[in-house]
Design an enzyme around this catalytic site. Structure first.
Site, short mmCIF file in Angstrom:
data_model
loop_
_atom_site.label_atom_id
_atom_site.label_comp_id
_atom_site.label_asym_id
_atom_site.label_seq_id
_atom_site.Cartn_x
_atom_site.Cartn_y
_atom_site.Cartn_z
N ARG A 261 11.12 9.04 13.12
CA ARG A 261 12.45 8.58 12.70
C ARG A 261 12.45 7.11 12.30
NH1 ARG A 261 15.50 11.58 17.66
NH2 ARG A 261 15.61 13.66 16.75
N VAL B 17 13.80 17.35 8.10
CA VAL B 17 12.85 17.26 9.21
C VAL B 17 13.23 16.16 10.19
CG1 VAL B 17 10.99 18.16 7.78
CG2 VAL B 17 11.33 15.69 7.92
N GLU B 18 12.58 16.17 11.36
CA GLU B 18 12.81 15.19 12.43
C GLU B 18 14.28 15.13 12.83
OE1 GLU B 18 10.57 13.91 14.09
OE2 GLU B 18 8.78 13.53 12.90
N GLY B 19 14.95 16.28 12.86
CA GLY B 19 16.37 16.33 13.17
C GLY B 19 17.18 16.34 11.89
#
Length: 841
Positions: free
Chosen positions: A382, A504-506
C-alpha cells in the site's frame, strides 16, 4: 443623595468591556487548548471581577473541586458516564480482527491532521527519504538495463515474459530487494524499492509486477520479520537468488477485501513420530506468481481439535510456507488480468500435510498470529509498490503528452496551445506533481521504520485513483495515437491495466470507506480508541483520562473551527513564510473543522457510523487530501523552493482544497442526526458555501501549468524524474523526445513563416509546401529550410501510429520481427507516391 450624572452609563460601559475581555480570554483559552487548572483560575478571576454573589461562588467551587481532583471526578462523574455509554451502546463494538488491524503499525502525521491543531513544524521537519550511493547505482545501471531488455508490446502480444528477462531479474537480485544482506539479498530501503518499481512501471506494468510482488507482502517480508532463524537461513538466500519463486495466497472466491473471512483451513494433529503436523485444505484465487511458484505463503484458519498446543481449538489466522511440489498442491492454471501478461493464478490444496514447526512462519509459537503479521506488513504494497507504480504512470503520461501536444498540430497550431487541451494537460501535470509528493512523504515514514497503516491506505487509494484519472486524460490528449495499439503507443497497455491496481491490496471502494476513516477515526484520534479500550477493560481511571481529554479536545476544536472559519485561517500560524504561507493556514483551518465534525459524527451516530459508508468516504476524502496537501507543501520545501514549480504548487493546493470543500459540503448535506440535521443542511452548509476554503483551479492557473509543462525544460524534467527514458533509435519515447527538441528549436523559423503569411509576403499554404514557398520568397534561407524540412519529417514520423497487415494482426499469426512494418516516409507523402504493400510470402 443625588446620583452622579453618567455613573450608570460608565458602569454599563465598564461591564461591557469586562464581558468582552472575559470572552476574549475564554476564546483564547479554548483556541490554544488551555489546561483545566488554568480554566479554573480564569473562572475564579471572572467571578471576582463581576463581584459574583456567594451562591455562584459556592456552585463554582464545588464543580472546580470535583473536576480538579481526579478521584472525585472518576467516581462522581466518569463512572455514571461510562455506565450510561455501556447501557446505550454508544461506543462502537470492535471485532477481534478489527482490533488486530487497529493495533497494527503506528500513527504518524495523520494523527496531527486528525487533532484539529496540527504541529506544522513537525510535519515539515520529517526527513526526506534519500537513496544511498549503492541504491542509486543499482537504479541507474541494473534497472536501466532491465528496462532496455523489455519490449512491452511484444510481451503484451505474446502474453509471455521472455526467459532472458526473467533470468536477468533473478540474477541481478530484483527478487531480493528487501531481503537483508546477511541472507544474500540487497537489503535496500523502502525508498529504493519504490524508486525501482516506479522506473520499471514506466516501461512495463507486467514486468514491474514480477519485481514488486516478491518484494511486497509475501514470504520474504514475513520471514525477515517473523521467521525462525532456521527458516531464514533455509529460505531467504534461495529467495534472494531466485532459486525459490514465491507467491502469497490470501484472497479466495468468498474472501477478497474481507480477508478475515477466509475459509482455507489447517488442522493440527500428532503424527506417528510424535511430531505435530498440519493437514491443509485451501482454494485461493487471484494469487500473483502462483502457477510458477515453488514456495507458497499461505494464510488459513488453524484449528487444534486435540488442544495439542493447550490454547483451545480455534487458534486463528495463521501464515505458513508450503512448497508447491508437495502432494495435494495444485498450481498451473492462470487468470487473465485484462490481458496484462503476468502470472495471476488460482491455487488449491487438498489434504496437504506439512510439519507445523517448519511450516508456520515463526514456528508453533506464532500459530494464530497470521492476521497480526499481515496487518503489520501490508504497508509495503500500500505504501511502496502501488504508489510507485502510479507515480511512474503519471510521470510517463506527463512526458508523453507534453511531447505530443507540442509536436501534433491542428489548424496550423500545436494542440497544446488550445484551451481545451490545456485543461487535461494541467490536470496531468498537477496530478503527477502531487502523486510524487505523496509518494515521497510516505517514504519518509517507511524509511524511518514507521509503518502507519492509515497513511499507507491513503497513499494506495489516492495514488491509484489519481493514476486512473491521469491516464484517462492522457488518452484524451493523445487521441488517435492513444487508441492505436502498437509499439509506438507508450500508454495504452497502462490504460488497459489500470483497474488492476485499483483492485489489489484492498479494493479501493472499501479502502476509502472502511479503512482510511473507519480505521483512522479510532487509530488516529487522540482519545477515541483509548475510550473504547478502557470501557472494554472496565478501567475507570483510563476512561476518566480519555473521556475528559476528549471533552477538552472537543471544546478546543469547536473554538478553533469557529475562529479559523471566521478569519479564513489567518489566526493560525505557519511554519514558513512566502507564497505557501496561506496554504499552511488553510490546512490548519480544515483540520480544525474536520476534527470537530468527525467528533460530532462519532458522538451523534455512534456505532451506526461504521455502516454510513457514504459519509465515512467523504471524511476519508478530507483526511486524504489534507495529507496530500501537506505532502505537496513538503515537496516544494524539500526541492529547494523552485519558483518555476510554483504554478504546480498553486494548482495542486487549489485542487486539494476544492476537493476538501466538496467533501465538507457532502457531509453537511447528508449528516442525518436527530434535531441537528436541518442546521447542517441549512445554516452550516450555507456558511460553508459562502466562506469556501477554495474553488476549482482558475483558467489562468491551468494555462500557466500547462504551458510550463510544455515549454519549461526544468519543469518537464522534474515532473518526469525517475522514469525510464530510452535513447535508442526506434524507441517510441526517444522518437518523441527528438521530435520535440527539433520542434522547439524550429519555433523561431516557424514564426517567421507565419508572420510572412500574415504580411502576405508568401501564399497561405501549410505543411511541406509552406516551407518550399518560404524559401522561394526568401523568408528563410537554405540552412533554415533544411532544418525545418528535417523537423517536419521527424514530426510526421513521431505522430504516426502503428499499422499491420492482416496476417500480422490476426492472433496467432503475429510476427515478432516488425522491422519491415514502417510508417510512410515524408518524401513519399510529399511526392504523392504511396508505397506498395510488401510481399508477405
Amino acid at each position: 443623595m443625588e446620583s452622579v450624572p453618567g455613573l450608570g452609563w460608565m458602569l454599563g460601559e465598564m461591564w461591557m468591556w469586562m464581558a468582552l475581555g472575559s470572552a476574549l480570554v475564554l476564546a483564547t483559552l479554548g483556541f490554544l487548548g488551555g489546561p483545566l487548572w488554568l480554566w479554573t483560575a480564569v473562572g475564579f478571576a471572572i467571578l471576582h471581577g463581576f463581584a459574583a454573589p456567594m451562591y455562584a461562588w459556592a456552585v463554582f467551587a464545588v464543580v472546580a473541586v470535583i473536576f480538579n481532583i481526579p478521584i472525585l471526578r472518576q467516581f462522581l462523574v466518569s463512572m455514571p458516564v461510562m455506565q450510561t455509554f455501556k447501557a446505550l451502546e454508544l461506543m462502537p463494538k470492535i471485532s477481534p480482527t478489527e482490533r488486530t488491524a487497529l493495533e497494527a503499525g503506528v500513527v504518524w502525521m495523520e494523527a496531527e491532521l486528525f487533532s484539529g491543531k496540527p504541529d506544522m513544524k513537525k510535519m515539515l521537519s520529517q526527513p526526506p527519504a534519500k537513496l544511498t550511493a549503492e541504491e542509486q547505482s543499482f537504479l541507474d545501471n541494473e534497472v536501466d538495463e532491465l528496462c532496455r531488455l523489455v519490449d512491452d508490446y511484444e510481451i503484451f502480444k505474446t502474453k509471455e515474459l521472455p526467459s532472458e528477462v526473467f533470468e536477468y531479474i533473478k540474477k541481478k537480485g530484483f527478487l531480493g530487494l528487501i531481503i537483508p544482506k546477511e541472507f544474500g539479498g540487497l537489503g535496500f530501503s523502502p525508498a529504493a524499492n519504490s524508486a525501482i518499481v516506479q522506473k520499471i512501471s514506466s516501461r512495463s506494468i507486467g514486468v514491474a509486477i514480477y519485481v514488486m510482488v516478491p518484494n511486497s507482502l509475501g514470504p520474504a517480508e514475513l520471514l525477515s520479520l517473523y521467521g525462525t532463524e532456521e527458516q531464514k537461513t533455509r529460505y531467504l538466500p534461495r529467495l534472494a537468488r531466485g532459486d525459490e519463486i514465491p507467491c502469497f495466497g490470501l484472497t479466495e472466491p468468498l474472501a477478497g477485501s474481507d480477508a478475515a473471512s477466509i475459509s482455507s483451513e489447517g488442522v493440527l494433529f500428532k503424527g506417528d513420530d510424535g511430531q505435530i503436523y498440519i493437514k491443509l485444505n485451501w482454494r485461493k484465487r487471484w494469487i500473483t506468481l502462483a502457477s510458477i511458484s515453488t514456495l507458497i505463503g499461505l494464510a488459513f484458519k488453524l484449528r487444534d481439535p486435540d488442544n495439542l498446543l493447550g490454547r483451545g481449538e480455534d487458534l486463528g489466522i495463521t501464515a505458513a510456507l508450503i512448497p508447491s511440489n508437495l502432494k495435494g498442491v495444485m498450481i498451473g492454471k492462470r487468470h487473465d488480468p485484462l490481458g496484462i501478461p503476468f502470472h495471476n493464478c488460482p491455487t488449491e490444496g487438498q489434504d496437504v500435510v506439512v510439519k507445523a514447526e517448519d511450516a508456520i512462519i515463526g514456528g508453533l509459537k506464532r500459530a494464530g498470529e497470521g492476521w497480526t503479521m499481515l496487518m503489520e506488513c501490508l504497508g509495503a504494497g500500500r505504501g511502496i509498490s502501488l504508489p510507485a507504480q502510479a507515480a511512474g504512470g503519471t510521470k510517463l503520461c506527463a512526458r508523453v503528452t507534453s511531447n505530443h501536444s507540442t509536436i501534433r498540430k491542428q489548424f496550423g497550431l500545436p494542440i497544446g496551445k488550445f484551451e481545451g487541451i490545456e485543461e487535461p494537460l494541467a490536470r496531468i501535470a498537477g496530478h503527477s506533481y502531487l502523486v510524487e509528493a505523496m509518494r515521497r512523504y510516505v517514504l519518509s515514514a517507511l524509511n524511518q521504520h514507521i509503518s502507519p497503516p492509515v497513511v499507507t491506505a491513503i497513499a494506495k487509494y489516492n495514488a491509484t485513483e489519481i493514476g486512473r484519472k491521469t491516464i484517462n486524460d492522457a488518452m484524451d490528449v493523445m487521441g488517435g495515437a492513444g487508441i492505436s495499439l502498437g509499439p509506438r503507443n507508450t500508454i495504452a497497455i497502462g490504460y488497459i491495466g489500470t483497474p488492476i491496481s485499483i483492485t489489489v491490496e484492498g479494493a479501493n471502494i472499501l479502502t476509502r470507506t472502511l479503512m482510511i476513516f473507519g480505521q483512522g477515526a479510532l487509530r488516529a484520534h487522540p482519545y477515541a480508541f483509548k475510550e473504547v479500550n478502557a470501557m472494554e477493560r472496565g478501567d475507570l481511571k483510563a476512561f476518566d483520562r480519555a473521556f475528559w481529554g476528549h471533552i477538552g479536545h472537543i471544546i478546543r476544536n469547536t473554538v478553533r473551527a469557529k475562529l479559523l472559519s471566521l478569519t479564513r485561517g489567518h489566526l493560525s500560524g505557519s511554519p514558513v513564510s512566502g507564497p505557501t504561507r496561506r496554504y499552511w493556514q488553510k490546512l490548519a483551518w480544515c483540520s480544525a473543522s474536520f476534527a470537530i465534525l468527525a467528533d460530532l459524527a462519532m458522538g451523534l451516530l455512534g456505532g451506526q457510523l461504521k455502516v454510513k459508508e457514504k459519509l465515512t468516504g467523504r471524511f476519508a476524502d478530507i483526511l486524504s487530501w489534507m495529507f496530500i496537501g501537506a505532502s505537496v507543501l513538503k515537496r516544494w520545501e524539500d526541492d529547494g523552493r523552485p519558483k518555476e514549480d510554483l504554478p504546480l504548487v498553486h494548482y495542486s493546493m487549489s485542487l486539494t482544497f476544492h476537493t476538501i470543500q466538496e467533501a465538507f459540503d457532502g457531509i453537511y448535506s447528508n449528516l442525518d442526526v436527530p434535531i441537528l440535521s436541518w442546521i447542517f443542511r441549512g445554516p452550516v452548509r450555507w456558511w460553508g458555501r459562502v466562506n469556501m476554503v477554495a474553488g476549482q483551479p482558475r483558467d489562468r492557473l491551468t494555462h500557466k501549468v500547462a504551458q510550463a509543462m510544455l515549454n519549461d525544460a526544468g519543469v518537464r524534467d522534474r515532473l518526469s524524474k525517475g522514469i525510464y527514458m530510452p535513447t535508442a533509435a526506434g524507441e517510441s519515447i526517444a522518437r518523441l523526445e527528438k521530435a520535440y527538441q527539433m520542434v522547439k528549436q524550429a519555433e523561431a523559423i516557424d514564426k517567421k513563416i507565419r508572420d510572412a503569411i500574415k504580411a502576405k509576403k508568401m501564399p497561405k499554404v501549410k505543411g511541406p509546401k509552406a516551407i518550399e514557398e518560404a524559401l522561394k520568397a526568401n523568408v528563410i534561407n537554405n540552412q533554415e529550410f533544411a532544418s525545418l524540412s528535417e523537423t517536419e519529417k521527424l514530426r510526421l514520423d513521431a505522430i504516426e501510429v502503428d499499422e499491420f497487415y492482416e496476417r500480422e494482426y490476426v492472433p496467432g499469426q503475429y510476427q515478432a520481427n516488425r522491422s519491415a512494418v514502417k510508417p510512410f516516409e515524408t518524401g513519399a507523402w510529399s511526392s504523392g507516391q504511396r508505397p506498395q504493400p510488401r510481399d508477405m510470402n
